[in-house]
Design an enzyme around this catalytic site. Structure first.
Site, PDB file in Angstrom:
ATOM      1  N   CYS A  37     -16.700  42.265  53.719  1.00  0.00           N
ATOM      2  CA  CYS A  37     -15.962  42.768  52.918  1.00  0.00           C
ATOM      3  C   CYS A  37     -15.208  44.483  53.527  1.00  0.00           C
ATOM      4  O   CYS A  37     -15.330  43.899  54.941  1.00  0.00           O
ATOM      5  CB  CYS A  37     -16.642  43.831  51.878  1.00  0.00           C
ATOM      6  N   CYS A  76     -17.679  46.606  55.897  1.00  0.00           N
ATOM      7  CA  CYS A  76     -18.123  45.985  57.479  1.00  0.00           C
ATOM      8  C   CYS A  76     -16.926  45.902  58.101  1.00  0.00           C
ATOM      9  O   CYS A  76     -17.284  47.218  59.050  1.00  0.00           O
ATOM     10  CB  CYS A  76     -18.095  44.737  56.586  1.00  0.00           C
ATOM     11  N   ASP A  98     -28.231  11.109  54.196  1.00  0.00           N
ATOM     12  CA  ASP A  98     -28.981  11.731  55.427  1.00  0.00           C
ATOM     13  C   ASP A  98     -30.602  12.258  54.425  1.00  0.00           C
ATOM     14  O   ASP A  98     -29.993  12.774  53.311  1.00  0.00           O
ATOM     15  CB  ASP A  98     -28.506  12.230  56.232  1.00  0.00           C
ATOM     16  N   ASP A 136     -26.096  15.929  58.219  1.00  0.00           N
ATOM     17  CA  ASP A 136     -25.813  16.967  59.479  1.00  0.00           C
ATOM     18  C   ASP A 136     -25.773  16.945  60.373  1.00  0.00           C
ATOM     19  O   ASP A 136     -25.761  17.245  61.151  1.00  0.00           O
ATOM     20  CB  ASP A 136     -26.845  17.757  58.021  1.00  0.00           C
ATOM     21  N   ASP A 188     -26.173  11.969  62.857  1.00  0.00           N
ATOM     22  CA  ASP A 188     -25.237  11.250  61.466  1.00  0.00           C
ATOM     23  C   ASP A 188     -23.662  11.573  62.027  1.00  0.00           C
ATOM     24  O   ASP A 188     -23.019  10.908  61.717  1.00  0.00           O
ATOM     25  CB  ASP A 188     -25.804  12.178  60.679  1.00  0.00           C
TER      26      ASP A 188
END
Lengths: 738, 47
Positions: free
Chosen positions: A48, A51, A457, A633, A637
């Site tokens: 934002c 920051c 997975d 992930d 995979d």
């Protein structure tokens, strides 16, 4: 972000070996001609304006600093300073102290090229917009004049002014199309840009001739507004792709592995993982990923290879044990000797499998491209036919016949077609981005719409990929707090699960001793494996477990389970309701895989699948004529992600998997999978509607044009309204039902 | 009709001015961080 990702890119703790080593930021500092130095960084965790302000004001006033600017849209920042290039390190440390992690980043040629093209399109769009508006204004006066008896001198004057505005504008704004058309003709192909360029140039050229002869009609407005509308579509298209590419590059840069190398004189050096050679001695901090295959020289620890193999249980390693690149060191710091790097690691084998799968995956031809392959020749044929027909059969002069041919080219010109796909894609990818889904491939939406089978997975996809305390309710809070205060000093996944379960206010105990692979001890209190705690109980239930033993007290058993994602059940139900078949392929052992399959009601599943096995299974499904979506992930995979018709990865996935996947979803929920499929189907519907709309428009206008009835006024009206209708239709995706 | 002699150049001039302003702002990087620009307006003045 999930736990894994944070470990991957988290800030460097002050006591870790990284703190002592000099970073390699110097490599990324560039000297500017005015004597200043600049450094470009990617910043993690900027969300934002607050920051942005914290970083900018936090750095302001540091010695030598000239300018610091954080870009909130791209999450990049640039620092400019005077004096020594080595000040880079001070600035980076100052940002890290503020709690933001940064990665040096070289604005490479690819990004430069993209930005250059993007601003070229925007400039062309601005020029075309200006010219189209003004020429149209003049044209309205001419059209009105036809009815009101405007005298010829005024009409010619207005035509000349139009020519003055339109010709340079066409020359400038048409370049993106002309370039691409020339390239296509040079390669003996025809693309959509050939009829576009032809229509624009012919219309402008013919109008100039007409103006010189003092004729009644000129088509400058058609020529330039055609460009304007097409440029809008082109810019949308470019922006959507660019945003996706930027995000993907960002993920890659943040995930880039670096390694701490021990030099012979005892120093430490941070090096990119790609520069490691066999025989080098590497220090792997607790919580870091192993940068290369190797053997352990000193230290003992546990490593989590779940991303590599899908196996949930961490492995204990001691001196002389082999370790694999890509595994996560969850225990104590390790010193390893690199044995294989780069191309020869297990990791690289997986990468090769991915590449092989990608080559086998037949290149998907987007609907729009297939259509334009038919459309472009048809348009040319029609225009040539109209020209010859009127001249030969109608006995017309070549000039009016050519005008009719141009009118055909203009009205058939794919304004609406050029906008039909990009407009839907921009709206859809914006919609997905709001939901935390990042679309990487431009054709992914189309491929998603055709999916009829979803393969998941297990570890990290259907489940959260980390063990959680399963029997919290049976354990009294005193025991839990004691266990948590001991466990707080370990990075072992089970120990971390206990501290998570205990909540925030745990006081870590001093003097806890960790026996890698066994457990933790504090005086006579032990927290660890069954054997280490001396439990005689031979209950053979398979479970991830820890025991807590104390003198005089009954031992306490902590059970753990890799929990399924909170909304996995609901998401699978939603997928089934949409008529999709569901399968699970896991690299884990039968036990945990069966448990998850049973919990979620998945009937087709297999365990102990190697990366190659997963690909085989997907191919078998594809041979049955199924369109497969793979969601996974792990590194194991990645080949399957590349082999599937379309693939999704959670943002906690390994870099290679994220690279291979077509889209990435964020957060701890599985619901984005459902949303993405839905949006894919809706986009396909809208794209088809848009095609039909522009087809209807052509069916109405082409006969008019061939009959020679299309005046500039009709061409302008038809073109604008069809474009607006198509864009308006695409915008329906943004609102309405989810 | 004679008014056109002045009015058309004036209209075009104004249009060109706006076009020039847009191209300048594009070149000056004002569109590079649209999200950031929206937030920065909320910051208090520096020092």
């Amino acid at each position: 972000m999930t736990d894994l990702a944070v470990q991957n890119s988290g800030t460097i703790p002050a006591d870790s070996p990284f703190g002592a080593a000099e970073g390699d930021y110097l490599d990324h500092v560039s000297a500017l001609p005015d004597g200043r130095f600049s450094l470009h960084l990617l910043v993690e965790g900027v969300h934002c304006g607050g920051c942005v302000r914290r970083i900018e004001t936090g750095l302001a006033g540091m010695p030598g600093l000239d300018d610091v600017r954080v870009n909130l849209s791209t999450r990049r920042m640039s620092v400019h300073w005077n004096g020594q290039p080595s000040r880079a390190g001070d600035y980076v440390r100052a940002i890290q102290v503020l709690g933001y992690d940064v990665v040096p980043f070289d604005p490479g040629t690819a990004i430069d090229e993209h930005q250059r093209r993007s601003s070229e399109l925007l400039r062309a769009l601005a020029v075309a917009g200006f010219a189209a508006g003004n020429v149209m204004l003049l044209s309205v006066a001419v059209w009105y004049g036809h009815a009101q008896g405007m005298d010829e001198i005024t009409r010619d004057l207005l035509h000349w002014i139009s020519a003055l505005i339109a010709l340079p504008a066409v020359a400038y704004a048409g370049r993106p199309f002309f370039r691409s058309a020339l390239a296509a003709i040079g390669g003996r192909r025809i693309n959509m840009d050939v009829p576009i360029s032809l229509a624009v140039l012919l219309a402008a050229g013919m109008s100039l001739v007409q103006t010189m002869q003092g004729a009644q009609h000129a088509y400058f407005d058609s020529s330039i507004s055609l460009l304007f509308f097409l440029l809008i579509g082109r810019y949308f298209d470019h922006r959507a792709r660019g945003r996706v590419r930027q995000a993907a590059e960002r993920l890659l840069a943040l995930g880039r592995e670096s390694a701490v190398v021990l030099t012979e004189d005892g120093g430490q050096l941070i090096m990119a993982a790609s520069r490691i050679r066999p025989g080098m001695t590497l220090l792997v901090a607790a919580g870091a990923r192993l940068p290369a295959d190797g053997t352990v020289l000193h230290g003992s620890s546990t490593v989590d290879a779940s991303l590599l193999t899908g196996e949930t249980m961490p492995q204990t390693v001691v001196t002389r044990d082999p370790v694999l690149a890509g595994a996560l060191n969850t225990g104590a710091p390790l010193t390893i000797m690199a044995t294989a790097t780069g191309d020869s690691t297990v990791l690289a084998d997986i990468v090769r499998l991915v590449e092989a799968s990608e080559q086998k995956r037949s290149r998907y031809v987007a609907l729009a491209d297939r259509l334009s392959a038919i459309y472009a020749p048809a348009v040319h044929g029609l225009a040539a036919g109209a020209f010859l027909g009127w001249m030969v059969l109608g006995g017309m002069d070549w000039q009016p016949a050519l005008l009719i041919a141009i009118a055909v080219l203009i009205v058939t010109c794919p304004c609406a077609l050029g906008l039909a796909v990009p407009a839907v894609q921009v709206v859809a990818s914006g919609r997905l981005m709001q939901a935390g889904v990042l679309l990487k491939s431009a054709t992914a939406l189309e491929r998603l719409a055709a999916v009829d089978t979803v393969v998941f997975d297990k570890t990290g996809t259907l489940t959260e990929g980390r063990p959680e305390l399963a029997n919290g309710a049976e354990i009294n809070s005193e025991d839990l707090m004691l266990a948590a205060s001991i466990a707080a000093s370990s990075r072992h996944p089970l120990a971390r699960a206990i501290t998570r379960a205990a909540g925030l206010d745990i006081v870590p105990r001093q003097g806890v001793h960790e026996e890698p692979g066994q457990g933790l001890s504090l005086g006579d209190v032990r927290l660890g494996s069954r054997v280490w705690c001396g439990i005689a109980d031979q209950n053979e239930d398979f479970f991830l477990e820890l025991w807590l033993t104390r003198d005089g007290d009954k031992p306490v058993r902590f059970c753990f389970q890799d929990r399924v994602r909170q909304d996995a059940m609901a998401t699978l139900a939603g997928l089934r309701a949409r008529g999709l078949k569901i399968e699970m392929l896991s690299g884990d052992r039968e036990g945990p895989a069966a448990a998850v399959a049973k919990e979620l009601g998945i009937t087709t599943w297999s365990a102990r699948q190697s990366p190659g096995d997963k690909c085989e299974r997907l191919r078998a499904l594809q041979l049955e004529g199924r369109r497969v979506l793979f969601v996974g992930d792990g590194l194991n995979d990645a080949p399957a992600l590349a082999a599937a018709d379309v693939s999704l990865s959670p943002s906690s996935a390994s870099d290679i998997s994220q690279n291979a996947a077509d889209a990435i979803f964020q957060g701890r929920l599985l619901a984005p999978v459902l949303l993405t499929i839905d949006l894919g189907r809706r986009s396909r519907r809208l794209v088809r509607q848009n095609f039909v709309l522009s087809l209807v428009y052509n069916v109405v206008t082409v006969p008019l044009a061939i009959a020679g009835l299309v005046t500039p006024l009709i061409a302008a009206l038809a073109m604008s309204s069809s474009s607006l209708i198509v864009v308006g239709n695409a915008l329906r995706l943004a609102g309405g039902k989810r | 009709m004679n008014g056109l002699i002045y009015l058309i150049p004036i209209a075009l001039g104004l249009g060109l001015l706006a076009l020039g302003a847009f191209l300048w702002s594009l070149k000056a990087g004002q569109y590079e961080d649209m999200d950031g620009a929206a937030e920065r307006i909320l910051h208090d003045d520096e020092d």
